[in-house]
Design a protein around this motif. Structure first.
Motif, mmCIF file in Angstrom:
data_model
loop_
_atom_site.group_PDB
_atom_site.id
_atom_site.type_symbol
_atom_site.label_atom_id
_atom_site.label_comp_id
_atom_site.label_asym_id
_atom_site.label_seq_id
_atom_site.Cartn_x
_atom_site.Cartn_y
_atom_site.Cartn_z
ATOM 1 N N ALA A 240 33.361 44.956 27.453
ATOM 2 C CA ALA A 240 33.985 44.527 26.210
ATOM 3 C C ALA A 240 35.139 45.482 25.911
ATOM 4 N N THR A 241 36.285 44.936 25.553
ATOM 5 C CA THR A 241 37.478 45.752 25.386
ATOM 6 C C THR A 241 38.190 45.431 24.077
ATOM 7 N N THR A 242 39.080 46.327 23.709
ATOM 8 C CA THR A 242 40.044 46.036 22.656
ATOM 9 C C THR A 242 41.203 45.257 23.272
ATOM 10 N N GLY A 243 42.129 44.804 22.418
ATOM 11 C CA GLY A 243 43.313 44.150 22.944
ATOM 12 C C GLY A 243 43.335 42.660 22.682
ATOM 13 N N PRO A 244 44.331 41.968 23.226
ATOM 14 C CA PRO A 244 44.472 40.525 22.984
ATOM 15 C C PRO A 244 43.337 39.697 23.568
ATOM 16 N N THR A 245 42.650 40.202 24.587
ATOM 17 C CA THR A 245 41.392 39.612 25.052
ATOM 18 C C THR A 245 40.305 40.642 24.796
ATOM 19 N N ASN A 246 39.068 40.189 24.589
ATOM 20 C CA ASN A 246 38.020 41.148 24.229
ATOM 21 C C ASN A 246 36.954 41.335 25.305
ATOM 22 N N MET A 247 37.192 40.789 26.498
ATOM 23 C CA MET A 247 36.285 41.037 27.623
ATOM 24 C C MET A 247 37.080 40.970 28.920
ATOM 25 N N MET A 248 36.772 41.901 29.826
ATOM 26 C CA MET A 248 37.436 41.931 31.122
ATOM 27 C C MET A 248 36.365 42.055 32.193
ATOM 28 N N ALA A 249 36.545 41.337 33.309
ATOM 29 C CA ALA A 249 35.587 41.402 34.408
ATOM 30 C C ALA A 249 36.322 41.434 35.729
ATOM 31 N N SER A 250 35.692 42.059 36.720
ATOM 32 C CA SER A 250 36.193 42.065 38.096
ATOM 33 C C SER A 250 35.244 41.250 38.940
ATOM 34 N N ILE A 251 35.788 40.367 39.782
ATOM 35 C CA ILE A 251 34.977 39.412 40.527
ATOM 36 C C ILE A 251 35.369 39.409 41.999
ATOM 37 N N LEU A 252 34.376 39.227 42.877
ATOM 38 C CA LEU A 252 34.597 39.069 44.310
ATOM 39 C C LEU A 252 34.009 37.728 44.747
ATOM 40 N N CYS A 253 34.792 36.959 45.499
ATOM 41 C CA CYS A 253 34.326 35.662 46.005
ATOM 42 C C CYS A 253 34.672 35.533 47.481
ATOM 43 N N ARG A 254 33.941 34.660 48.166
ATOM 44 C CA ARG A 254 34.188 34.469 49.594
ATOM 45 C C ARG A 254 35.536 33.812 49.832
ATOM 46 N N ASP A 255 35.908 32.867 48.962
ATOM 47 C CA ASP A 255 37.166 32.144 49.123
ATOM 48 C C ASP A 255 37.523 31.508 47.784
ATOM 49 N N THR A 256 38.659 30.803 47.752
ATOM 50 C CA THR A 256 39.114 30.199 46.504
ATOM 51 C C THR A 256 38.182 29.093 46.002
ATOM 52 N N PRO A 257 37.625 28.225 46.878
ATOM 53 C CA PRO A 257 36.645 27.249 46.361
ATOM 54 C C PRO A 257 35.433 27.920 45.710
ATOM 55 N N HIS A 258 35.017 29.058 46.248
ATOM 56 C CA HIS A 258 33.911 29.803 45.637
ATOM 57 C C HIS A 258 34.310 30.262 44.232
ATOM 58 N N LEU A 259 35.538 30.768 44.090
ATOM 59 C CA LEU A 259 36.029 31.191 42.777
ATOM 60 C C LEU A 259 36.038 30.009 41.803
ATOM 61 N N TYR A 260 36.482 28.858 42.264
ATOM 62 C CA TYR A 260 36.514 27.674 41.404
ATOM 63 C C TYR A 260 35.114 27.283 40.948
ATOM 64 N N ARG A 261 34.155 27.298 41.881
ATOM 65 C CA ARG A 261 32.782 26.950 41.503
ATOM 66 C C ARG A 261 32.229 27.944 40.495
ATOM 67 N N VAL B 269 27.174 40.100 33.808
ATOM 68 C CA VAL B 269 27.039 41.290 34.639
ATOM 69 C C VAL B 269 25.998 41.114 35.743
ATOM 70 N N ASN B 270 25.092 40.163 35.583
ATOM 71 C CA ASN B 270 24.088 39.919 36.614
ATOM 72 C C ASN B 270 24.418 38.716 37.498
ATOM 73 N N HIS B 271 25.603 38.145 37.331
ATOM 74 C CA HIS B 271 26.041 37.122 38.274
ATOM 75 C C HIS B 271 26.367 37.802 39.609
ATOM 76 N N PRO B 272 25.967 37.223 40.728
ATOM 77 C CA PRO B 272 26.190 37.874 42.027
ATOM 78 C C PRO B 272 27.654 38.190 42.321
ATOM 79 N N GLU B 273 28.571 37.401 41.789
ATOM 80 C CA GLU B 273 29.991 37.601 42.086
ATOM 81 C C GLU B 273 30.614 38.752 41.295
#
Length: 340
Positions: free
Chosen positions: A279-300, A269-273
């Motif tokens: 934390a959620t119920t369901g088949p995955t137990n954590m969900m996050a929304s992320i913003l990046c400058r571009d796709t290489p930023h997302l990869y890094r 939660v304290n990552h700049p992106e």
């Protein structure tokens, strides 16, 4: 922590960013007070704020947190036939209980956040409306068990202020969906009228709200404070991120070992992106929304920041093809437009 905002890549200047940061801290901060902090006139702050709104860069809204009222928040993943997914997303964006309606890059899946104000409205959506829609093939509902709260809300611009200026700003207010008061407040018709107006304009003057509710302006101020302190009312900012230097928005669906769930959430939660993580119920137990400058930023981010965290056993990344609705605004090209 080094903020991720790149001022040179946006259409905003430093004063614009400072005003946005102050509004994230206190959405209703008086322009005279903010002008004094920034050493500019009240008229300058008001003019910049109007320009940000008119250009569709940002919108301030008052939001109802249904958790203290006894209702859960849900993240929905809705699979559709590819030729009808956009039409489905456009329809969902018109539902008042739904926010963050997003068409994913697969072209056949829509995600949204459901914040029903009653069990009847929840059941109507999950048990009747969605199952009966011909274009809906599958619905997965993740209940938000816990939202992690950042030390500083996105877009994390405190580095643009001196220590003295930061002390003069109001303390950043919690938007976390905590347990709320032992006895949830009863919302009156006047409360509902006020909340509806704040949903359209989070900075609506007390006098305007008083005219809408039949209360006096001091009573409006007191009641607004009471609802905010109870956790029912909070203020949010929607942004047109394309004009702020970001081109990639995505959702992260994580499987995390239960013993590591809290530690991973607190770190992420304290990552700049990161804009949101829960934390959620369901088949995955954590969900996050992320913003990046571009796709290489997302990869890094995925390989370096997430890769350094212990406890993550699986990850799915779903980039947004198009965001149709944010918290309280519709997205028209690169502009936010308030929902009326």
């Amino acid at each position: 922590m080094q903020p991720d905002v790149t001022l040179e890549s946006s259409v905003l200047d430093v004063l614009d960013w400072q005003i946005l940061h102050a509004l994230v801290h206190d959405a209703r901060i008086p322009f005279a007070k903010l002008g004094g902090i920034l050493d500019v006139s009240e008229q300058t702050v008001a003019r910049r704020y109007r320009a940000l709104r008119e250009r569709g860069i940002m919108h301030v809204s008052g939001q109802v947190n249904a958790v203290p009222l006894g209702h859960a928040r849900w993240v929905l993943r809705i699979k559709s036939t590819p030729d009808k997914a956009l039409r489905l997303a456009e329809s969902l964006a018109r539902f008042p209980d739904l926010s963050w309606v997003t068409l994913l890059s697969t072209g056949s899946e829509v995600t949204c956040v459901s914040r029903p104000r009653s069990l009847e409205r929840r059941d109507a959506l999950l048990l009747h409306t969605l199952p009966r829609a011909s274009q809906v093939r599958e619905v997965t509902a993740h209940e938000v068990m816990h939202r992690f709260e950042a030390d500083e809300e996105w877009p994390r611009l405190s580095h643009l202020f001196t220590d003295e200026q930061l002390r003069e700003l109001a303390p950043q207010r919690s938007r976390a969906a905590g347990p709320g008061p032992d006895t949830p407040p009863d919302l009156t018709p006047e409360d509902e009228a006020m909340l509806a107006l704040l949903g359209r304009d989070g900075r609506a003057p007390y006098a305007q709200i008083a005219a809408e509710t039949g209360w006096t302006a001091p009573r409006v101020a007191r009641r607004m404070t009471e609802l905010a302190q109870s956790g029912v009312l909070y203020f949010d900012l929607d942004f047109a991120i394309d004009g702020m230097g970001y081109t990639v928005r995505a959702a992260l669906w994580l499987r995390v070992r239960p013993a590591d769930l809290d530690a991973v959430g607190r770190a992420m939660v304290n990552h700049p992106e990161i804009v949101f993580v829960a934390a959620t119920t369901g088949p995955t137990n954590m969900m996050a929304s992320i913003l990046c400058r571009d796709t290489p930023h997302l990869y890094r981010y995925i390989t370096e920041r997430l890769g350094a965290l212990n406890g993550i056993t699986d990850l799915e990344v779903t980039p947004a093809l198009r965001v149709l609705k944010q918290a309280q605004t519709l997205l028209d090209s690169d502009r936010v437009s308030p929902v009326h």
